[in-house]
Design an enzyme around this catalytic site. Structure first.
Site, PDB file in Angstrom:
ATOM      1  N   CYS A 129       0.810  -1.225   0.000  1.00  0.00           N
ATOM      2  CA  CYS A 129       0.000   0.000   0.000  1.00  0.00           C
ATOM      3  C   CYS A 129       0.846   1.281   0.000  1.00  0.00           C
ATOM      4  O   CYS A 129       0.444   2.290  -0.578  1.00  0.00           O
ATOM      5  CB  CYS A 129      -0.961  -0.010   1.179  1.00  0.00           C
ATOM      6  SG  CYS A 129      -0.405  -0.918   2.611  1.00  0.00           S
ATOM      7  N   HIS A 251      -2.231   6.178   4.363  1.00  0.00           N
ATOM      8  CA  HIS A 251      -0.768   6.171   4.476  1.00  0.00           C
ATOM      9  C   HIS A 251      -0.225   7.455   3.835  1.00  0.00           C
ATOM     10  O   HIS A 251      -0.558   7.762   2.681  1.00  0.00           O
ATOM     11  CB  HIS A 251      -0.172   4.985   3.721  1.00  0.00           C
ATOM     12  CG  HIS A 251      -0.371   3.649   4.371  1.00  0.00           C
ATOM     13  ND1 HIS A 251      -1.015   3.474   5.565  1.00  0.00           N
ATOM     14  CD2 HIS A 251       0.031   2.409   3.970  1.00  0.00           C
ATOM     15  CE1 HIS A 251      -1.010   2.179   5.888  1.00  0.00           C
ATOM     16  NE2 HIS A 251      -0.392   1.513   4.932  1.00  0.00           N
TER      17      HIS A 251
HETATM   18  N1  LIG Z   1      -4.714  -3.464   5.230  1.00  0.00           N
HETATM   19  C1  LIG Z   1      -4.079  -2.919   4.204  1.00  0.00           C
HETATM   20  O1  LIG Z   1      -3.982  -1.682   4.050  1.00  0.00           O
HETATM   21  C2  LIG Z   1      -3.454  -3.787   3.174  1.00  0.00           C
HETATM   22  C3  LIG Z   1      -2.975  -3.194   2.019  1.00  0.00           C
HETATM   23  C4  LIG Z   1      -2.401  -3.978   1.047  1.00  0.00           C
HETATM   24  C5  LIG Z   1      -2.313  -5.334   1.247  1.00  0.00           C
HETATM   25  N2  LIG Z   1      -2.782  -5.898   2.389  1.00  0.00           N
HETATM   26  C6  LIG Z   1      -2.671  -7.358   2.533  1.00  0.00           C
HETATM   27  O2  LIG Z   1      -3.962  -7.930   2.489  1.00  0.00           O
HETATM   28  C7  LIG Z   1      -3.998  -9.071   3.320  1.00  0.00           C
HETATM   29  C8  LIG Z   1      -5.132  -8.958   4.325  1.00  0.00           C
HETATM   30  O3  LIG Z   1      -4.998  -7.770   5.072  1.00  0.00           O
HETATM   31  P1  LIG Z   1      -6.165  -7.206   6.003  1.00  0.00           P
HETATM   32  O4  LIG Z   1      -5.690  -5.875   6.425  1.00  0.00           O
HETATM   33  O5  LIG Z   1      -7.482  -7.324   5.329  1.00  0.00           O
HETATM   34  O6  LIG Z   1      -6.099  -8.225   7.249  1.00  0.00           O
HETATM   35  P2  LIG Z   1      -7.267  -8.645   8.260  1.00  0.00           P
HETATM   36  O7  LIG Z   1      -8.227  -7.548   8.464  1.00  0.00           O
HETATM   37  O8  LIG Z   1      -6.554  -9.211   9.429  1.00  0.00           O
HETATM   38  O9  LIG Z   1      -8.044  -9.839   7.495  1.00  0.00           O
HETATM   39  C9  LIG Z   1      -7.423 -11.070   7.221  1.00  0.00           C
HETATM   40  C10 LIG Z   1      -8.333 -11.925   6.351  1.00  0.00           C
HETATM   41  O10 LIG Z   1      -7.625 -13.120   6.036  1.00  0.00           O
HETATM   42  C11 LIG Z   1      -8.398 -14.237   6.484  1.00  0.00           C
HETATM   43  N3  LIG Z   1      -7.549 -15.318   6.971  1.00  0.00           N
HETATM   44  C12 LIG Z   1      -6.677 -15.287   7.992  1.00  0.00           C
HETATM   45  N4  LIG Z   1      -6.131 -16.498   8.191  1.00  0.00           N
HETATM   46  C13 LIG Z   1      -6.683 -17.327   7.270  1.00  0.00           C
HETATM   47  C14 LIG Z   1      -6.551 -18.701   6.961  1.00  0.00           C
HETATM   48  N5  LIG Z   1      -5.734 -19.502   7.638  1.00  0.00           N
HETATM   49  N6  LIG Z   1      -7.274 -19.197   5.926  1.00  0.00           N
HETATM   50  C15 LIG Z   1      -8.116 -18.412   5.240  1.00  0.00           C
HETATM   51  N7  LIG Z   1      -8.294 -17.099   5.488  1.00  0.00           N
HETATM   52  C16 LIG Z   1      -7.585 -16.557   6.494  1.00  0.00           C
HETATM   53  C17 LIG Z   1      -9.245 -13.711   7.609  1.00  0.00           C
HETATM   54  O11 LIG Z   1     -10.336 -14.559   7.806  1.00  0.00           O
HETATM   55  P3  LIG Z   1     -11.013 -14.741   9.253  1.00  0.00           P
HETATM   56  O12 LIG Z   1     -11.869 -13.507   9.456  1.00  0.00           O
HETATM   57  O13 LIG Z   1     -11.797 -15.989   9.115  1.00  0.00           O
HETATM   58  O14 LIG Z   1      -9.909 -14.821  10.252  1.00  0.00           O
HETATM   59  C18 LIG Z   1      -9.630 -12.345   7.050  1.00  0.00           C
HETATM   60  O15 LIG Z   1     -10.653 -12.484   6.111  1.00  0.00           O
HETATM   61  C19 LIG Z   1      -2.601  -9.198   3.932  1.00  0.00           C
HETATM   62  O16 LIG Z   1      -1.841 -10.063   3.106  1.00  0.00           O
HETATM   63  C20 LIG Z   1      -2.077  -7.793   3.850  1.00  0.00           C
HETATM   64  O17 LIG Z   1      -0.679  -7.759   3.819  1.00  0.00           O
HETATM   65  C21 LIG Z   1      -3.373  -5.159   3.368  1.00  0.00           C
END
Ligand SMILES: NC(=O)c1ccc[n+]([C@@H]2O[C@H](COP(=O)([O-])OP(=O)(O)OC[C@H]3O[C@@H](n4cnc5c(N)ncnc54)[C@H](OP(=O)(O)O)[C@@H]3O)[C@@H](O)[C@H]2O)c1
Length: 342
Positions: A129, A251
Protein backbone atom coordinates in the site's frame (compact mmCIF):
# COMPACT_ATOMS: atom_id res chain seq x y z
CA UNK A 1 -17.49 -12.58 -22.21
CA UNK A 2 -20.30 -13.21 -19.75
CA UNK A 3 -20.01 -11.53 -16.37
CA UNK A 4 -17.21 -13.29 -14.48
CA UNK A 5 -17.54 -15.45 -11.43
CA UNK A 6 -15.63 -13.60 -8.69
CA UNK A 7 -14.16 -14.96 -5.44
CA UNK A 8 -12.97 -12.76 -2.59
CA UNK A 9 -10.47 -14.63 -0.44
CA UNK A 10 -10.09 -13.01 2.99
CA UNK A 11 -13.58 -11.59 2.55
CA UNK A 12 -14.07 -10.99 6.28
CA UNK A 13 -10.92 -8.84 6.66
CA UNK A 14 -10.34 -5.11 6.32
CA UNK A 15 -9.24 -5.36 2.69
CA UNK A 16 -11.74 -8.09 1.77
CA UNK A 17 -14.67 -6.05 2.99
CA UNK A 18 -13.37 -3.03 1.08
CA UNK A 19 -13.07 -5.21 -2.02
CA UNK A 20 -16.74 -6.15 -1.84
CA UNK A 21 -17.68 -2.49 -1.36
CA UNK A 22 -15.44 -1.48 -4.28
CA UNK A 23 -16.86 -4.10 -6.64
CA UNK A 24 -20.34 -2.78 -5.82
CA UNK A 25 -19.43 0.92 -5.97
CA UNK A 26 -17.78 0.54 -9.38
CA UNK A 27 -20.58 -1.63 -10.78
CA UNK A 28 -18.13 -4.39 -11.55
CA UNK A 29 -19.96 -7.01 -13.67
CA UNK A 30 -20.14 -9.75 -11.04
CA UNK A 31 -21.73 -12.87 -12.54
CA UNK A 32 -21.59 -14.71 -9.22
CA UNK A 33 -19.73 -14.17 -5.96
CA UNK A 34 -17.95 -16.55 -3.60
CA UNK A 35 -16.51 -15.52 -0.24
CA UNK A 36 -13.67 -17.38 1.44
CA UNK A 37 -11.88 -16.96 4.75
CA UNK A 38 -10.55 -19.10 7.59
CA UNK A 39 -12.37 -21.92 9.35
CA UNK A 40 -13.21 -19.33 12.04
CA UNK A 41 -15.59 -17.54 9.67
CA UNK A 42 -16.67 -20.50 7.54
CA UNK A 43 -20.44 -20.93 7.61
CA UNK A 44 -21.20 -17.32 8.51
CA UNK A 45 -23.43 -15.39 6.13
CA UNK A 46 -22.39 -12.07 4.59
CA UNK A 47 -24.94 -9.83 2.92
CA UNK A 48 -23.61 -8.62 -0.42
CA UNK A 49 -25.21 -6.69 -3.30
CA UNK A 50 -25.31 -10.03 -5.11
CA UNK A 51 -27.22 -11.82 -2.36
CA UNK A 52 -26.58 -13.32 1.06
CA UNK A 53 -23.48 -15.49 0.75
CA UNK A 54 -22.11 -18.21 3.01
CA UNK A 55 -18.40 -17.86 3.77
CA UNK A 56 -16.40 -20.91 2.73
CA UNK A 57 -13.26 -22.29 4.37
CA UNK A 58 -10.36 -21.54 2.02
CA UNK A 59 -8.55 -24.68 3.14
CA UNK A 60 -10.96 -27.05 1.40
CA UNK A 61 -12.74 -24.79 -1.10
CA UNK A 62 -12.95 -26.07 -4.68
CA UNK A 63 -11.86 -23.23 -7.02
CA UNK A 64 -13.50 -24.73 -10.13
CA UNK A 65 -15.57 -22.20 -12.05
CA UNK A 66 -13.97 -19.07 -10.55
CA UNK A 67 -12.82 -16.57 -13.20
CA UNK A 68 -11.26 -13.90 -10.98
CA UNK A 69 -10.05 -14.45 -7.39
CA UNK A 70 -9.17 -11.39 -5.32
CA UNK A 71 -6.87 -12.64 -2.54
CA UNK A 72 -6.28 -10.75 0.72
CA UNK A 73 -5.82 -13.40 3.38
CA UNK A 74 -2.09 -13.03 4.07
CA UNK A 75 1.05 -14.24 2.35
CA UNK A 76 0.98 -17.83 3.60
CA UNK A 77 -2.53 -18.39 2.23
CA UNK A 78 -1.53 -16.80 -1.07
CA UNK A 79 1.55 -19.02 -1.35
CA UNK A 80 -0.47 -22.11 -0.49
CA UNK A 81 -3.67 -21.49 -2.45
CA UNK A 82 -3.13 -18.99 -5.29
CA UNK A 83 -1.41 -21.59 -7.53
CA UNK A 84 -4.27 -24.09 -7.18
CA UNK A 85 -6.82 -21.35 -7.97
CA UNK A 86 -4.78 -20.36 -11.04
CA UNK A 87 -4.43 -23.98 -12.14
CA UNK A 88 -8.22 -24.34 -11.90
CA UNK A 89 -8.59 -21.44 -14.38
CA UNK A 90 -8.96 -18.38 -12.16
CA UNK A 91 -6.85 -15.27 -12.53
CA UNK A 92 -5.65 -14.42 -9.03
CA UNK A 93 -5.11 -10.77 -8.07
CA UNK A 94 -3.07 -11.09 -4.90
CA UNK A 95 -2.75 -8.43 -2.21
CA UNK A 96 -0.05 -10.12 -0.16
CA UNK A 97 3.69 -9.90 -0.64
CA UNK A 98 3.91 -13.60 -1.57
CA UNK A 99 4.29 -13.20 -5.34
CA UNK A 100 5.28 -9.58 -5.84
CA UNK A 101 8.95 -10.13 -6.62
CA UNK A 102 8.44 -13.31 -8.68
CA UNK A 103 9.77 -12.40 -12.15
CA UNK A 104 6.89 -14.32 -13.77
CA UNK A 105 4.25 -12.34 -11.87
CA UNK A 106 3.28 -8.83 -13.01
CA UNK A 107 3.26 -6.23 -10.23
CA UNK A 108 0.71 -3.64 -11.28
CA UNK A 109 -0.33 -0.18 -10.15
CA UNK A 110 -3.42 0.66 -12.21
CA UNK A 111 -2.79 4.00 -13.88
CA UNK A 112 0.98 3.48 -13.81
CA UNK A 113 1.93 0.20 -15.51
CA UNK A 114 -1.39 -1.33 -16.65
CA UNK A 115 0.33 -2.82 -19.70
CA UNK A 116 1.99 -5.39 -17.42
CA UNK A 117 -1.37 -7.10 -16.76
CA UNK A 118 -1.36 -8.84 -20.15
CA UNK A 119 1.80 -10.81 -19.26
CA UNK A 120 0.08 -12.69 -16.45
CA UNK A 121 0.26 -16.48 -16.13
CA UNK A 122 -2.59 -16.80 -13.66
CA UNK A 123 -1.35 -14.57 -10.84
CA UNK A 124 -1.05 -10.77 -10.74
CA UNK A 125 0.35 -9.03 -7.67
CA UNK A 126 -0.97 -5.86 -6.08
CA UNK A 127 1.93 -3.77 -4.73
CA UNK A 128 2.15 -2.93 -1.04
CA UNK A 129 0.00 0.00 0.00
CA UNK A 130 2.85 2.45 0.66
CA UNK A 131 4.61 1.92 -2.67
CA UNK A 132 1.25 2.10 -4.44
CA UNK A 133 0.36 5.51 -3.00
CA UNK A 134 3.86 6.88 -3.59
CA UNK A 135 4.06 5.76 -7.21
CA UNK A 136 0.75 7.38 -8.11
CA UNK A 137 2.55 10.71 -7.61
CA UNK A 138 6.06 9.72 -8.58
CA UNK A 139 5.47 7.77 -11.79
CA UNK A 140 4.33 10.75 -13.92
CA UNK A 141 7.54 12.63 -13.03
CA UNK A 142 9.60 9.50 -13.62
CA UNK A 143 8.14 9.08 -17.11
CA UNK A 144 9.08 12.66 -18.02
CA UNK A 145 12.47 12.95 -16.35
CA UNK A 146 13.73 9.49 -15.29
CA UNK A 147 13.94 8.83 -11.55
CA UNK A 148 17.50 8.39 -10.28
CA UNK A 149 17.28 8.40 -6.49
CA UNK A 150 14.97 9.22 -3.63
CA UNK A 151 14.78 9.44 0.14
CA UNK A 152 11.39 8.24 1.34
CA UNK A 153 9.70 8.18 4.74
CA UNK A 154 6.28 6.65 5.26
CA UNK A 155 3.70 7.50 7.92
CA UNK A 156 1.56 4.35 7.83
CA UNK A 157 -1.87 3.97 9.39
CA UNK A 158 -2.84 1.04 11.60
CA UNK A 159 -5.44 -0.27 9.13
CA UNK A 160 -2.45 -1.30 7.02
CA UNK A 161 -1.92 -4.01 9.63
CA UNK A 162 -5.56 -5.17 9.57
CA UNK A 163 -8.72 -5.10 11.65
CA UNK A 164 -7.09 -6.17 14.93
CA UNK A 165 -4.69 -3.25 14.79
CA UNK A 166 -7.56 -0.79 14.31
CA UNK A 167 -9.24 -2.16 17.44
CA UNK A 168 -5.93 -2.01 19.31
CA UNK A 169 -5.50 1.69 18.46
CA UNK A 170 -8.98 2.50 19.75
CA UNK A 171 -8.46 0.64 23.03
CA UNK A 172 -4.91 1.97 23.56
CA UNK A 173 -6.04 5.56 22.97
CA UNK A 174 -8.64 5.05 25.66
CA UNK A 175 -6.46 3.14 28.12
CA UNK A 176 -3.35 5.34 27.92
CA UNK A 177 -5.51 8.47 27.58
CA UNK A 178 -6.95 7.91 31.06
CA UNK A 179 -3.65 9.07 32.55
CA UNK A 180 -2.74 12.25 30.68
CA UNK A 181 -0.15 13.19 33.31
CA UNK A 182 1.73 9.96 32.55
CA UNK A 183 1.65 10.80 28.82
CA UNK A 184 3.21 14.18 29.61
CA UNK A 185 5.72 13.17 32.28
CA UNK A 186 6.20 9.40 32.11
CA UNK A 187 4.84 6.50 34.10
CA UNK A 188 2.41 5.12 31.49
CA UNK A 189 1.91 1.38 31.30
CA UNK A 190 2.86 -0.75 28.29
CA UNK A 191 -0.38 -1.90 26.56
CA UNK A 192 -1.31 -5.55 26.92
CA UNK A 193 -1.96 -6.24 23.23
CA UNK A 194 0.93 -7.42 21.09
CA UNK A 195 0.08 -5.87 17.75
CA UNK A 196 3.17 -3.66 17.58
CA UNK A 197 6.58 -3.68 19.27
CA UNK A 198 5.73 -0.53 21.23
CA UNK A 199 2.56 1.47 22.03
CA UNK A 200 0.88 2.94 18.95
CA UNK A 201 -1.58 5.28 20.71
CA UNK A 202 -0.30 8.77 21.55
CA UNK A 203 2.97 7.71 19.95
CA UNK A 204 4.95 7.21 16.73
CA UNK A 205 6.75 3.95 15.90
CA UNK A 206 9.81 4.44 13.71
CA UNK A 207 9.57 0.77 12.81
CA UNK A 208 6.83 -0.57 10.52
CA UNK A 209 6.94 -4.24 9.56
CA UNK A 210 9.47 -6.76 10.76
CA UNK A 211 13.25 -6.75 10.71
CA UNK A 212 15.01 -8.22 7.69
CA UNK A 213 18.39 -7.38 6.13
CA UNK A 214 20.83 -4.64 7.14
CA UNK A 215 18.56 -3.34 9.89
CA UNK A 216 15.75 -2.46 7.49
CA UNK A 217 12.20 -3.80 7.86
CA UNK A 218 10.36 -5.78 5.23
CA UNK A 219 8.14 -2.72 4.64
CA UNK A 220 11.26 -0.68 3.83
CA UNK A 221 12.64 -3.29 1.43
CA UNK A 222 9.23 -3.37 -0.32
CA UNK A 223 9.61 0.34 -1.08
CA UNK A 224 13.01 -0.35 -2.67
CA UNK A 225 12.24 -3.50 -4.62
CA UNK A 226 8.65 -2.85 -5.68
CA UNK A 227 9.47 0.69 -6.87
CA UNK A 228 12.23 -0.69 -9.09
CA UNK A 229 10.05 -3.46 -10.51
CA UNK A 230 6.98 -1.31 -11.22
CA UNK A 231 8.94 1.55 -12.79
CA UNK A 232 11.18 -0.93 -14.64
CA UNK A 233 14.09 1.04 -13.21
CA UNK A 234 16.37 -1.52 -11.52
CA UNK A 235 19.11 0.99 -10.72
CA UNK A 236 17.00 3.54 -8.87
CA UNK A 237 18.50 4.28 -5.44
CA UNK A 238 15.89 4.33 -2.65
CA UNK A 239 16.59 5.26 1.00
CA UNK A 240 13.47 4.15 2.93
CA UNK A 241 12.23 4.61 6.48
CA UNK A 242 8.79 3.23 7.38
CA UNK A 243 6.98 4.65 10.40
CA UNK A 244 3.68 3.55 11.95
CA UNK A 245 1.48 6.39 13.21
CA UNK A 246 -1.73 6.44 15.26
CA UNK A 247 -3.95 7.08 12.25
CA UNK A 248 -6.87 4.82 11.41
CA UNK A 249 -6.79 4.93 7.58
CA UNK A 250 -4.48 6.67 5.09
CA UNK A 251 -0.77 6.17 4.48
CA UNK A 252 1.28 9.35 4.05
CA UNK A 253 4.69 9.44 2.42
CA UNK A 254 7.30 12.18 2.16
CA UNK A 255 9.63 11.76 -0.81
CA UNK A 256 12.65 13.74 -1.94
CA UNK A 257 13.56 12.64 -5.44
CA UNK A 258 16.19 13.43 -8.05
CA UNK A 259 15.83 12.69 -11.74
CA UNK A 260 17.94 12.44 -14.90
CA UNK A 261 17.51 16.21 -15.32
CA UNK A 262 16.46 19.09 -13.11
CA UNK A 263 12.75 19.23 -12.30
CA UNK A 264 11.07 22.33 -10.90
CA UNK A 265 8.20 22.15 -8.41
CA UNK A 266 5.87 23.72 -11.00
CA UNK A 267 6.69 21.08 -13.59
CA UNK A 268 6.41 18.29 -11.01
CA UNK A 269 3.04 19.59 -9.83
CA UNK A 270 1.73 19.78 -13.40
CA UNK A 271 2.96 16.28 -14.26
CA UNK A 272 1.46 14.78 -11.10
CA UNK A 273 -1.87 16.53 -11.67
CA UNK A 274 -2.10 15.06 -15.19
CA UNK A 275 -1.86 11.51 -13.81
CA UNK A 276 -5.06 9.51 -13.28
CA UNK A 277 -6.37 9.17 -9.73
CA UNK A 278 -4.27 11.98 -8.23
CA UNK A 279 -5.21 15.41 -6.91
CA UNK A 280 -2.63 18.11 -6.21
CA UNK A 281 -3.72 20.28 -3.29
CA UNK A 282 -1.81 23.55 -3.57
CA UNK A 283 -3.82 25.65 -1.12
CA UNK A 284 -4.64 23.15 1.59
CA UNK A 285 -2.45 20.53 3.24
CA UNK A 286 -3.76 17.05 2.47
CA UNK A 287 -3.89 14.72 5.47
CA UNK A 288 -4.79 11.06 6.05
CA UNK A 289 -8.21 12.15 7.29
CA UNK A 290 -8.83 13.78 3.89
CA UNK A 291 -7.74 10.64 2.05
CA UNK A 292 -9.78 8.12 4.04
CA UNK A 293 -12.76 6.86 2.10
CA UNK A 294 -11.85 8.34 -1.29
CA UNK A 295 -10.25 6.77 -4.35
CA UNK A 296 -7.79 9.51 -5.34
CA UNK A 297 -4.42 9.99 -3.68
CA UNK A 298 -3.66 13.55 -2.57
CA UNK A 299 -0.41 15.47 -3.06
CA UNK A 300 0.70 18.58 -1.16
CA UNK A 301 3.80 20.61 -0.46
CA UNK A 302 5.67 20.14 -3.76
CA UNK A 303 8.98 21.94 -3.14
CA UNK A 304 12.43 22.25 -4.65
CA UNK A 305 15.36 20.49 -2.99
CA UNK A 306 17.69 22.66 -0.94
CA UNK A 307 20.97 20.81 -0.34
CA UNK A 308 21.32 19.11 -3.73
CA UNK A 309 19.48 21.32 -6.24
CA UNK A 310 17.34 20.06 -9.12
CA UNK A 311 15.14 17.58 -7.26
CA UNK A 312 11.71 17.85 -5.69
CA UNK A 313 10.22 17.02 -2.31
CA UNK A 314 6.53 16.30 -1.87
CA UNK A 315 3.95 14.73 0.43
CA UNK A 316 1.44 12.20 -0.84
CA UNK A 317 -1.33 10.49 1.11
CA UNK A 318 -3.83 7.84 0.07
CA UNK A 319 -6.39 5.44 1.51
CA UNK A 320 -4.38 2.24 2.04
CA UNK A 321 -7.53 0.11 1.94
CA UNK A 322 -8.73 1.70 -1.32
CA UNK A 323 -5.97 2.65 -3.79
CA UNK A 324 -3.47 0.90 -1.50
CA UNK A 325 -5.32 -2.42 -1.80
CA UNK A 326 -8.95 -3.02 -2.82
CA UNK A 327 -9.42 -0.32 -5.45
CA UNK A 328 -6.23 -1.26 -7.27
CA UNK A 329 -7.17 -4.96 -7.20
CA UNK A 330 -10.58 -4.19 -8.67
CA UNK A 331 -9.04 -1.86 -11.28
CA UNK A 332 -6.80 -4.78 -12.34
CA UNK A 333 -9.88 -7.02 -12.50
CA UNK A 334 -11.62 -4.40 -14.67
CA UNK A 335 -8.65 -4.47 -17.01
CA UNK A 336 -8.83 -8.27 -17.18
CA UNK A 337 -12.47 -8.06 -18.20
CA UNK A 338 -11.99 -5.21 -20.69
CA UNK A 339 -9.06 -6.96 -22.40
CA UNK A 340 -10.63 -10.45 -22.23
CA UNK A 341 -7.69 -11.64 -20.15
CA UNK A 342 -9.64 -13.61 -17.55
N1 LIG B 1 -4.71 -3.46 5.23
C1 LIG B 1 -4.08 -2.92 4.20
O1 LIG B 1 -3.98 -1.68 4.05
C2 LIG B 1 -3.45 -3.79 3.17
C3 LIG B 1 -2.98 -3.19 2.02
C4 LIG B 1 -2.40 -3.98 1.05
C5 LIG B 1 -2.31 -5.33 1.25
N2 LIG B 1 -2.78 -5.90 2.39
C6 LIG B 1 -2.67 -7.36 2.53
O2 LIG B 1 -3.96 -7.93 2.49
C7 LIG B 1 -4.00 -9.07 3.32
C8 LIG B 1 -5.13 -8.96 4.33
O3 LIG B 1 -5.00 -7.77 5.07
P1 LIG B 1 -6.16 -7.21 6.00
O4 LIG B 1 -5.69 -5.88 6.43
O5 LIG B 1 -7.48 -7.32 5.33
O6 LIG B 1 -6.10 -8.22 7.25
P2 LIG B 1 -7.27 -8.65 8.26
O7 LIG B 1 -8.23 -7.55 8.46
O8 LIG B 1 -6.55 -9.21 9.43
O9 LIG B 1 -8.04 -9.84 7.50
C9 LIG B 1 -7.42 -11.07 7.22
C10 LIG B 1 -8.33 -11.93 6.35
O10 LIG B 1 -7.62 -13.12 6.04
C11 LIG B 1 -8.40 -14.24 6.48
N3 LIG B 1 -7.55 -15.32 6.97
C12 LIG B 1 -6.68 -15.29 7.99
N4 LIG B 1 -6.13 -16.50 8.19
C13 LIG B 1 -6.68 -17.33 7.27
C14 LIG B 1 -6.55 -18.70 6.96
N5 LIG B 1 -5.73 -19.50 7.64
N6 LIG B 1 -7.27 -19.20 5.93
C15 LIG B 1 -8.12 -18.41 5.24
N7 LIG B 1 -8.29 -17.10 5.49
C16 LIG B 1 -7.59 -16.56 6.49
C17 LIG B 1 -9.25 -13.71 7.61
O11 LIG B 1 -10.34 -14.56 7.81
P3 LIG B 1 -11.01 -14.74 9.25
O12 LIG B 1 -11.87 -13.51 9.46
O13 LIG B 1 -11.80 -15.99 9.12
O14 LIG B 1 -9.91 -14.82 10.25
C18 LIG B 1 -9.63 -12.34 7.05
O15 LIG B 1 -10.65 -12.48 6.11
C19 LIG B 1 -2.60 -9.20 3.93
O16 LIG B 1 -1.84 -10.06 3.11
C20 LIG B 1 -2.08 -7.79 3.85
O17 LIG B 1 -0.68 -7.76 3.82
C21 LIG B 1 -3.37 -5.16 3.37
Amino acid sequence: MTAPSVAVVGATGAVGREMLATLARRDFPVGSIRLLASSRSAGSVVTTPWGDTVVEDLADADPAGIDIALFSAGGTRSKDHAPRFAEAGAVVVDNSSAWRMDPEVPLVVAGVNDHAVSAHRGIIANPNCTTMVLLMALAPIHRAAGLRSMVVSSYQSVSGTGTQAMSALVSQVEDLGRNVEALKAGGWEEPADEIYVRPIAWNVLPYAGSETDLGYTDEEWKLVNETRKILEAPDVAVEPTCVRVPVMVGHGITATAWFGRDVTPDEAGELIAEGPGVQVWADKVATPLDSAGIDDVLVSRVRTTLGSPGGVSFWVVGDNLRKGAALNAVQIAERLVEDHLA
